[in-house]
Design a protein around this motif. Structure first.
Motif, PDB file in Angstrom:
ATOM      1  N   GLU A  62      17.795  14.235 -28.318  1.00 40.49           N
ATOM      2  CA  GLU A  62      18.753  13.895 -27.262  1.00 40.49           C
ATOM      3  C   GLU A  62      18.089  13.213 -26.067  1.00 40.49           C
ATOM      4  O   GLU A  62      18.742  12.983 -25.045  1.00 40.49           O
ATOM      5  N   LEU A  63      16.828  12.891 -26.173  1.00 33.45           N
ATOM      6  CA  LEU A  63      16.108  12.305 -25.039  1.00 33.45           C
ATOM      7  C   LEU A  63      16.724  10.975 -24.624  1.00 33.45           C
ATOM      8  O   LEU A  63      17.056  10.128 -25.456  1.00 33.45           O
ATOM      9  N   GLU A  64      16.879  10.812 -23.318  1.00 30.54           N
ATOM     10  CA  GLU A  64      17.367   9.554 -22.760  1.00 30.54           C
ATOM     11  C   GLU A  64      16.747   9.354 -21.385  1.00 30.54           C
ATOM     12  O   GLU A  64      16.254  10.289 -20.766  1.00 30.54           O
ATOM     13  N   LYS A  65      16.775   8.117 -20.929  1.00 29.17           N
ATOM     14  CA  LYS A  65      16.308   7.838 -19.583  1.00 29.17           C
ATOM     15  C   LYS A  65      17.515   7.794 -18.665  1.00 29.17           C
ATOM     16  O   LYS A  65      18.341   6.891 -18.747  1.00 29.17           O
ATOM     17  N   ILE A  66      17.603   8.778 -17.800  1.00 33.61           N
ATOM     18  CA  ILE A  66      18.722   8.838 -16.870  1.00 33.61           C
ATOM     19  C   ILE A  66      18.390   7.941 -15.684  1.00 33.61           C
ATOM     20  O   ILE A  66      17.367   8.114 -15.020  1.00 33.61           O
ATOM     21  N   GLN A  67      19.242   6.962 -15.430  1.00 33.39           N
ATOM     22  CA  GLN A  67      18.970   5.990 -14.385  1.00 33.39           C
ATOM     23  C   GLN A  67      19.295   6.552 -13.003  1.00 33.39           C
ATOM     24  O   GLN A  67      20.288   7.216 -12.802  1.00 33.39           O
ATOM     25  N   ARG A  68      18.431   6.261 -12.051  1.00 31.72           N
ATOM     26  CA  ARG A  68      18.668   6.518 -10.627  1.00 31.72           C
ATOM     27  C   ARG A  68      19.067   7.970 -10.338  1.00 31.72           C
ATOM     28  O   ARG A  68      20.087   8.230  -9.731  1.00 31.72           O
ATOM     29  N   THR A  69      18.251   8.883 -10.795  1.00 31.36           N
ATOM     30  CA  THR A  69      18.536  10.284 -10.494  1.00 31.36           C
ATOM     31  C   THR A  69      17.925  10.711  -9.170  1.00 31.36           C
ATOM     32  O   THR A  69      18.287  11.751  -8.633  1.00 31.36           O
ATOM     33  N   GLY A  70      16.971   9.933  -8.665  1.00 25.89           N
ATOM     34  CA  GLY A  70      16.245  10.345  -7.471  1.00 25.89           C
ATOM     35  C   GLY A  70      15.114  11.299  -7.787  1.00 25.89           C
ATOM     36  O   GLY A  70      14.372  11.711  -6.903  1.00 25.89           O
ATOM     37  N   SER A  71      14.967  11.666  -9.057  1.00 26.67           N
ATOM     38  CA  SER A  71      13.915  12.593  -9.473  1.00 26.67           C
ATOM     39  C   SER A  71      12.855  11.841 -10.265  1.00 26.67           C
ATOM     40  O   SER A  71      13.166  10.978 -11.086  1.00 26.67           O
ATOM     41  N   GLY A  72      11.605  12.205 -10.021  1.00 26.49           N
ATOM     42  CA  GLY A  72      10.507  11.640 -10.799  1.00 26.49           C
ATOM     43  C   GLY A  72       9.969  12.621 -11.809  1.00 26.49           C
ATOM     44  O   GLY A  72       8.908  12.392 -12.399  1.00 26.49           O
ATOM     45  N   ASP A  73      10.694  13.718 -12.002  1.00 33.94           N
ATOM     46  CA  ASP A  73      10.250  14.753 -12.930  1.00 33.94           C
ATOM     47  C   ASP A  73      11.303  15.018 -14.006  1.00 33.94           C
ATOM     48  O   ASP A  73      11.549  16.164 -14.374  1.00 33.94           O
ATOM     49  N   THR A  74      11.936  13.972 -14.479  1.00 33.90           N
ATOM     50  CA  THR A  74      12.917  14.137 -15.548  1.00 33.90           C
ATOM     51  C   THR A  74      12.191  14.384 -16.870  1.00 33.90           C
ATOM     52  O   THR A  74      10.970  14.210 -16.974  1.00 33.90           O
ATOM     53  N   THR A  75      12.945  14.776 -17.893  1.00 35.51           N
ATOM     54  CA  THR A  75      12.341  14.963 -19.220  1.00 35.51           C
ATOM     55  C   THR A  75      11.663  13.683 -19.677  1.00 35.51           C
ATOM     56  O   THR A  75      10.570  13.709 -20.246  1.00 35.51           O
ATOM     57  N   PHE A  76      12.311  12.551 -19.408  1.00 35.25           N
ATOM     58  CA  PHE A  76      11.743  11.248 -19.778  1.00 35.25           C
ATOM     59  C   PHE A  76      10.381  11.059 -19.104  1.00 35.25           C
ATOM     60  O   PHE A  76       9.436  10.565 -19.732  1.00 35.25           O
ATOM     61  N   ASP A  77      10.263  11.440 -17.833  1.00 37.04           N
ATOM     62  CA  ASP A  77       9.003  11.269 -17.109  1.00 37.04           C
ATOM     63  C   ASP A  77       7.908  12.154 -17.696  1.00 37.04           C
ATOM     64  O   ASP A  77       6.734  11.769 -17.722  1.00 37.04           O
ATOM     65  N   TYR A  78       8.283  13.359 -18.153  1.00 41.98           N
ATOM     66  CA  TYR A  78       7.282  14.230 -18.771  1.00 41.98           C
ATOM     67  C   TYR A  78       6.844  13.690 -20.134  1.00 41.98           C
ATOM     68  O   TYR A  78       5.661  13.755 -20.484  1.00 41.98           O
ATOM     69  N   VAL A  79       7.778  13.157 -20.885  1.00 44.37           N
ATOM     70  CA  VAL A  79       7.429  12.585 -22.187  1.00 44.37           C
ATOM     71  C   VAL A  79       6.561  11.341 -22.006  1.00 44.37           C
ATOM     72  O   VAL A  79       5.696  11.037 -22.840  1.00 44.37           O
ATOM     73  N   LYS A  80       6.764  10.648 -20.915  1.00 45.25           N
ATOM     74  CA  LYS A  80       6.002   9.432 -20.641  1.00 45.25           C
ATOM     75  C   LYS A  80       4.502   9.687 -20.623  1.00 45.25           C
ATOM     76  O   LYS A  80       3.714   8.837 -21.064  1.00 45.25           O
ATOM     77  N   ILE A  81       4.083  10.873 -20.143  1.00 44.89           N
ATOM     78  CA  ILE A  81       2.652  11.157 -20.014  1.00 44.89           C
ATOM     79  C   ILE A  81       1.952  11.193 -21.374  1.00 44.89           C
ATOM     80  O   ILE A  81       1.016  10.427 -21.614  1.00 44.89           O
TER      81      ILE A  81
END
Length: 408
Positions: A62-81
């Protein structure tokens, strides 16, 4: 460990690729038109790769990039590492297999450290500029002072704490500006790294301690600052801890030929001069909206016949209005225009093309009459107005002498 050590070569290649891939599209994102013709396509590929990595290798369908959440710690950001770490490892394998590239691993990493210096430095400069303007840490507002402390989030508590004191904000801003500008120059890079580590460590601790969702990004700024310092760490340790004579090695100029030195000077002028000025202008240009003059600012409450009123409190502040019922959802409106005679035009996201109206009139009884038209409904309320100076937080001020602490 010498420069021909294969383990060191591979580690430097892998780390260098990671720093570069994490920082991209910097500095292209500061050059006009490059986003449309280049950066957005590479960013799109990066996003697709991270989503593929998360879904295929981490089991996150279910992973997705949520646009413009104001958060830099979304699931997408963690997977990015781990996705970028894997990408960097694979690219490093390819580069390491090429002998002509492998023998220049140290030189490549030195270039990446320069990239990291500008990345961290310009980021801190942008942060620092924001501290001098309205935005990141706003001062006490009617809305924030009317909320019970127990109802504030940890991040909200931190933001209100920092926003209270202009003096402290200026101190934080100067610290970030000094660290940022020191990093931009070869001769002051090590000193800049020392200051940046102190600044970024404080940012990281605040983000982790108050659940501010910029933990990953701030941790990377701290990590990059440490990497920038490492080449001079031994000399600093010998001098500061062992009290032995030591000397920092001056970083060699990036280019030696006159043609390339001239080109680098032009690039450097853009990086060190144009980008900070453009970010300063960007922050400054947003102030007109954030700092709207509003003579009707206040917390309006104590309405006559309050039982018949849909709201118990109305907040008018700078460029927004809040309608607060006794229970239930608050309504937020943006103030479009303040006309003469107390006429205020309002809108919210649902009524962009049909402004609402608020009319405020001071009465001889020191009360205020508010006529509000929201769509087809109109309400007339009469109540009192609370000013900023009526709050203990804002009227207390600073005291050199305190016979007893005022802590209530």
């Amino acid at each position: 460990m010498n420069n021909s050590n294969p383990i060191k070569q591979f580690a430097l290649l892998s780390l260098g690729v990671y720093i570069l891939s994490y920082g991209f599209p910097f500095p292209l994102d500061n050059i006009p038109f490059t986003h449309e013709v280049f950066s957005k396509y590479v960013l799109s590929l990066q996003e697709k790769y991270i989503l593929f990595f998360g879904k295929s290798f981490l089991g996150l369908p279910e992973l997705e990039k949520i646009q413009r959440t104001g958060s830099g710690d979304t699931t997408f950001d963690y997977v990015k590492i781990p996705a970028l770490m894997t990408f960097s490892f694979l690219v490093a394998i390819g580069l390491f297999s090429l002998k002509k590239v492998r023998i220049h691993a140290v030189d490549f990493y030195q270039l990446i450290l320069i990239y990291a210096r500008y990345y961290v430095g310009l980021t801190l400069i942008s942060y620092g500029i924001a501290k001098f303007l309205i935005g990141q840490f706003p001062g006490p507002s009617f809305y924030s002072m009317d909320i019970l402390v127990g109802d504030i989030s940890p991040m909200g508590l931190a933001w209100r704490f920092f926003g209270y004191s202009d003096t402290y904000k200026i101190f934080m801003g100067l610290s970030e500006l000094i660290a940022g500008f020191l990093l931009l120059f070869r001769r002051t890079a090590i000193l800049g790294a020392l200051v940046a580590i102190s600044v970024c460590l404080n940012i990281v601790l605040v983000n982790f301690s108050f659940d501010v969702p910029v933990k990953l990004f701030s941790s990377h700024l701290l990590f990059f600052s440490i990497l920038i310092l490492l080449p001079g760490a031994k000399a600093l340790f010998d001098f500061l801890i062992l009290h032995k004579p030591s000397k920092l090695e001056l970083m060699s100029p990036l280019f030696t030929s006159k043609k390339w030195k001239t080109a680098w000077v032009i690039v450097n002028i853009y990086l060190v001069g144009v980008i900070p000025l453009s970010r300063m202008y960007g922050h400054y240009s947003s102030q007109e909206f954030r700092a709207m003059e509003n003579e009707w600012e206040g917390l309006y409450t104590g309405f006559e016949n309050e039982a018949a009123s849909p709201w118990t409190k109305i907040i008018v502040e700078k460029n927004y209005l809040v309608l607060k019922p006794e229970e239930g959802t608050q309504d937020f409106y943006t103030i479009l225009e303040i006309k003469e005679g107390g006429m205020v035009l309002l809108k919210n996201t649902e009524d962009e093309d049909n402004p609402h109206e608020l009319s405020i009139k001071a009465l001889p009884t020191q009360q205020y009459e508010l006529k509000i038209r929201i769509g087809e409904k109109e309400n007339t309320l009469v109540g009192s107005k609370k000013s900023v100076s009526d709050y203990q937080l804002t009227k207390r001020g600073f005291h050199w002498i305190n016979e007893y602490p005022f802590n209530r």
